[in-house]
Every structure is written in structure tokens, then in C-alpha cells.
Design a protein around this motif. Structure first.
Motif, PDB file in Angstrom:
ATOM      1  N   HIS A   1      26.054  41.042  51.697  1.00  0.00           N
ATOM      2  CA  HIS A   1      27.421  41.070  51.165  1.00  0.00           C
ATOM      3  C   HIS A   1      28.011  39.661  51.104  1.00  0.00           C
ATOM      4  O   HIS A   1      28.657  39.288  50.114  1.00  0.00           O
ATOM      5  CB  HIS A   1      28.305  41.968  52.024  1.00  0.00           C
TER       6      HIS A   1
ATOM      7  N   VAL B   1      26.373  37.776  48.209  1.00  0.00           N
ATOM      8  CA  VAL B   1      26.898  38.217  46.908  1.00  0.00           C
ATOM      9  C   VAL B   1      28.316  37.687  46.697  1.00  0.00           C
ATOM     10  O   VAL B   1      28.685  37.276  45.589  1.00  0.00           O
ATOM     11  CB  VAL B   1      26.864  39.761  46.812  1.00  0.00           C
ATOM     12  N   LEU B   2      29.110  37.670  47.770  1.00  0.00           N
ATOM     13  CA  LEU B   2      30.457  37.096  47.686  1.00  0.00           C
ATOM     14  C   LEU B   2      30.382  35.625  47.303  1.00  0.00           C
ATOM     15  O   LEU B   2      31.125  35.158  46.420  1.00  0.00           O
ATOM     16  CB  LEU B   2      31.172  37.252  49.032  1.00  0.00           C
TER      17      LEU B   2
ATOM     18  N   PHE C   1      27.920  34.026  45.740  1.00  0.00           N
ATOM     19  CA  PHE C   1      27.471  33.911  44.351  1.00  0.00           C
ATOM     20  C   PHE C   1      28.627  34.196  43.384  1.00  0.00           C
ATOM     21  O   PHE C   1      28.775  33.529  42.359  1.00  0.00           O
ATOM     22  CB  PHE C   1      26.324  34.891  44.070  1.00  0.00           C
ATOM     23  N   GLY C   2      29.444  35.209  43.699  1.00  0.00           N
ATOM     24  CA  GLY C   2      30.556  35.558  42.829  1.00  0.00           C
ATOM     25  C   GLY C   2      31.619  34.477  42.771  1.00  0.00           C
ATOM     26  O   GLY C   2      32.162  34.176  41.710  1.00  0.00           O
TER      27      GLY C   2
ATOM     28  N   LEU D   1      31.818  36.416  34.434  1.00  0.00           N
ATOM     29  CA  LEU D   1      31.064  37.230  35.390  1.00  0.00           C
ATOM     30  C   LEU D   1      30.671  38.582  34.803  1.00  0.00           C
ATOM     31  O   LEU D   1      29.543  39.053  34.997  1.00  0.00           O
ATOM     32  CB  LEU D   1      31.885  37.432  36.661  1.00  0.00           C
TER      33      LEU D   1
ATOM     34  N   SER E   1      26.876  39.807  33.769  1.00  0.00           N
ATOM     35  CA  SER E   1      26.337  40.999  34.438  1.00  0.00           C
ATOM     36  C   SER E   1      25.628  41.945  33.487  1.00  0.00           C
ATOM     37  O   SER E   1      25.052  42.944  33.924  1.00  0.00           O
ATOM     38  CB  SER E   1      27.474  41.750  35.150  1.00  0.00           C
TER      39      SER E   1
ATOM     40  N   ALA F   1      23.670  30.890  50.125  1.00  0.00           N
ATOM     41  CA  ALA F   1      23.719  32.229  49.530  1.00  0.00           C
ATOM     42  C   ALA F   1      22.311  32.772  49.296  1.00  0.00           C
ATOM     43  O   ALA F   1      22.026  33.935  49.606  1.00  0.00           O
ATOM     44  CB  ALA F   1      24.492  32.177  48.211  1.00  0.00           C
TER      45      ALA F   1
ATOM     46  N   ALA G   1      24.500  43.748  44.963  1.00  0.00           N
ATOM     47  CA  ALA G   1      24.579  42.609  44.035  1.00  0.00           C
ATOM     48  C   ALA G   1      25.482  42.916  42.844  1.00  0.00           C
ATOM     49  O   ALA G   1      26.049  41.999  42.231  1.00  0.00           O
ATOM     50  CB  ALA G   1      23.183  42.223  43.553  1.00  0.00           C
TER      51      ALA G   1
ATOM     52  N   GLU H   1      28.997  41.404  42.687  1.00  0.00           N
ATOM     53  CA  GLU H   1      29.253  39.976  42.444  1.00  0.00           C
ATOM     54  C   GLU H   1      30.458  39.739  41.532  1.00  0.00           C
ATOM     55  O   GLU H   1      31.354  38.959  41.895  1.00  0.00           O
ATOM     56  CB  GLU H   1      28.000  39.310  41.868  1.00  0.00           C
TER      57      GLU H   1
ATOM     58  N   TYR I   1      33.779  40.708  43.445  1.00  0.00           N
ATOM     59  CA  TYR I   1      34.201  39.689  44.415  1.00  0.00           C
ATOM     60  C   TYR I   1      34.780  38.470  43.697  1.00  0.00           C
ATOM     61  O   TYR I   1      35.831  37.945  44.079  1.00  0.00           O
ATOM     62  CB  TYR I   1      33.016  39.258  45.275  1.00  0.00           C
ATOM     63  N   GLY I   2      34.078  38.011  42.677  1.00  0.00           N
ATOM     64  CA  GLY I   2      34.522  36.811  41.957  1.00  0.00           C
ATOM     65  C   GLY I   2      35.872  37.003  41.298  1.00  0.00           C
ATOM     66  O   GLY I   2      36.740  36.118  41.339  1.00  0.00           O
TER      67      GLY I   2
END
Length: 294
Positions: free
Chosen positions: A18, A21-22, A24-25, A102, A106, A227, A247, A250, A253-254
């Protein structure tokens, strides 16, 4: 006692995924924080990520020798694709919003769905085609208008291209992680991406301020190398399917961090399109190992 220890270890590794992924976002926000060309941002990111990954792999006593010239050329190609992926992603962030970049990035599972069968001689499942069409609908909803003079529309195009290049990279990763550790693959990708971007940034590297270097170090060390390490660490006990579903968070979170730090509020169309895209990908990930429908 051992069962309790195993449960705690799995919980820690779920948290690691988690956090990864945070990170990365949130990395996408650097496209707004740094008033630099995307190529320069990616150069700095890959430079410091490579340095940290090299230190980590040296501490782990990992054999870094490349097994063949073919593999070396493969790593070189992956570095070039990674450079294109991150450069187009940051460009999308800069000309539009973090949310658009983002969400459109995705979409990469669409491209994986149709490219992977040709590479690995696998069948395309009917459910995968349906999911891909639904994700395409989500992308259609995000586009504000079909006008290339609109920066938001251009952001969608460049974000989708970023997703396309990431799909190619994912397929190549699948081939190489059977021969090398994931961190080793990341090291060579980042290293070659950095070298390939050097001619494009040239002497401008010498003009960067201390503050800009500080942001680039943070991006490369924490939001890239750390990350990667946390995500791979978490994969020791967490199933790949569950990691894939995490994932999918992502962009969530972003977008949430961009909302707080940049006051970027997604439009209604972007939110609906985002729900369609993320929901479809979560569904596809959850059913990745389901039998084909006859």
C-alpha cells in the motif's frame, strides 16, 4: 505462535505494498512541483533511483552480470521504453491534471490484453475484450472535447500513450523476471533510461538549482527506488492477484493527494470515467485466473 508471526508478517507486507502504491501515485505530483521539462524530471528520477538500487543490490550481494548480449539489448530497449513512458506521463501531468494523467495511464491493461497473446502465444478471453471496451468507454468519458487545441484532451492522449508504453514494458518485464530479480531489472531499466536521456538534457543539468536537485533526489530515492523495493518486498507473501488489485489504487491515492496539495478537483466526467476505468481493472484483476467462458 508461528501462525501469529506469519499473519503479522503478511500484514506488514500488505502495508508495504500500500505504501509503495501510494508513493507511485504521488510521484505524478512532481510534474507540477518541478518547473522542468519532462525529460529532465525523468533523467533525475532514473539517475538517483539507479544509484540507490545499485547500493541495495550490492548490499544484498546480488549478481548483476548480464547473461547474454541479447539480454543486454533487451535491457537497453526497456530503458528506452521506460524513458518514453515516464516522459509522456509527466508531460500529460504538466499540460493537464494529475487526475487525467493517472487515469489515462491506468488504461495500460487494455494494451496488455491485446499485445500479450501475440508475444506469449496465448488466447484472448472474451471477458478481457469486454473489459477492454469498458475501459475504452472510461477514456472516452474523460476526454472533454475532441479538440487538439484543448490541453486536457492532449493530456488524455499523452497519458494514454504513457499507458501504451507501460504495457509494452510490462510484457518485456514478464520475460526478464524469470532470468533476473525484479530489482535487477529495475536497475538496468532505470540506468539505461538515464543514459539515453542524457543527450536530451545536456548541459542544462548544470543549471539546476539546489532546490530542483533536492526534489529530483526525493523523487528518485523515495518515490521510485524505495517504492520498487517496498512493492517487491510485499510480494514475498502477498498473492500477485491481490497485489495487482492494490496497485489499482495508484490513481486514487494520487488524485486524493493532488486534491489536498494542489487543490485539483476532478470534473464530474473525469470522476465517472475514473470509476469506470478503475472498476474494470479491479474486476479484470480479480478474475485474472478465472476459467474462460465457453
Amino acid at each position: 505462535m508461528k501462525k501469529t508471526t506469519d499473519i503479522k508478517a503478511r500484514q506488514h507486507e500488505l502495508i508495504s505494498i500500500h505504501i509503495a502504491v501510494l508513493l507511485f501515485g504521488v510521484a505524478g505530483l512532481f510534474g507540477k512541483f518541478l518547473q522542468l521539462q519532462p525529460a529532465m524530471i525523468v533523467f533525475g528520477r532514473t539517475l538517483f533511483a539507479s544509484i540507490v538500487l545499485l547500493i541495495v543490490l550490492w548490499m544484498l550481494k546480488t549478481d548483476l552480470r548480464v547473461k547474454s548480449v541479447r539480454h543486454l539489448l533487451g535491457f537497453f530497449s526497456m530503458g528506452a521504453i521506460l524513458a518514453m513512458h515516464w516522459t509522456s506521463f509527466f508531460y500529460s501531468v504538466q499540460i493537464s491534471t494529475v487526475a487525467i494523467a493517472l487515469l489515462t495511464y491506468s488504461s495500460f491493461p487494455i494494451f496488455v490484453t491485446f499485445l500479450e497473446p501475440f508475444v506469449f502465444d496465448e488466447k484472448i478471453r472474451p471477458t478481457d475484450i469486454v473489459v477492454s471496451l469498458v475501459v475504452f468507454l472510461g477514456l472516452f468519458l474523460i476526454i472533454p472535447e475532441f479538440n487538439l487545441a484543448n490541453n486536457m484532451t492532449l493530456g488524455v492522449i499523452w497519458g494514454t500513450f504513457s499507458g501504451f508504453t507501460f504495457a509494452i514494458l510490462s510484457i518485456m518485464n514478464r520475460k526478464f523476471v524469470t532470468e533476473y530479480s525484479a530489482l535487477t531489472v529495475a536497475l538496468y531499466q532505470d540506468g539505461f533510461a538515464c543514459l539515453l536521456l542524457l543527450p536530451f538534457v545536456g548541459g542544462r543539468v548544470l543549471t539546476l538549482s539546489f532546490g530542483e536537485w533536492r526534489w529530483l533526489i526525493l523523487l528518485g530515492v523515495v518515490f521510485t527506488a524505495l517504492a520498487h523495493s517496498l512493492f517487491i518486498r510485499g510480494m514475498r507473501t502477498v498473492k500477485a492477484q491481490l497485489a495487482g488489485m492494490i496497485a489499482c489504487l495508484e490513481p486514487v491515492y494520487g488524485i486524493l493527494v493532488a486534491l489536498v496539495l494542489l487543490q485539483e478537483i476532478p470534473s464530474a466526467r473525469e470522476m465517472v470515467g475514473g470509476v469506470v476505468i478503475i472498476g474494470s481493472i479491479v474486476y479484470a484483476t480479480k478474475n485474472a485466473n478465472a476459467p474462460d467462458l465457453k
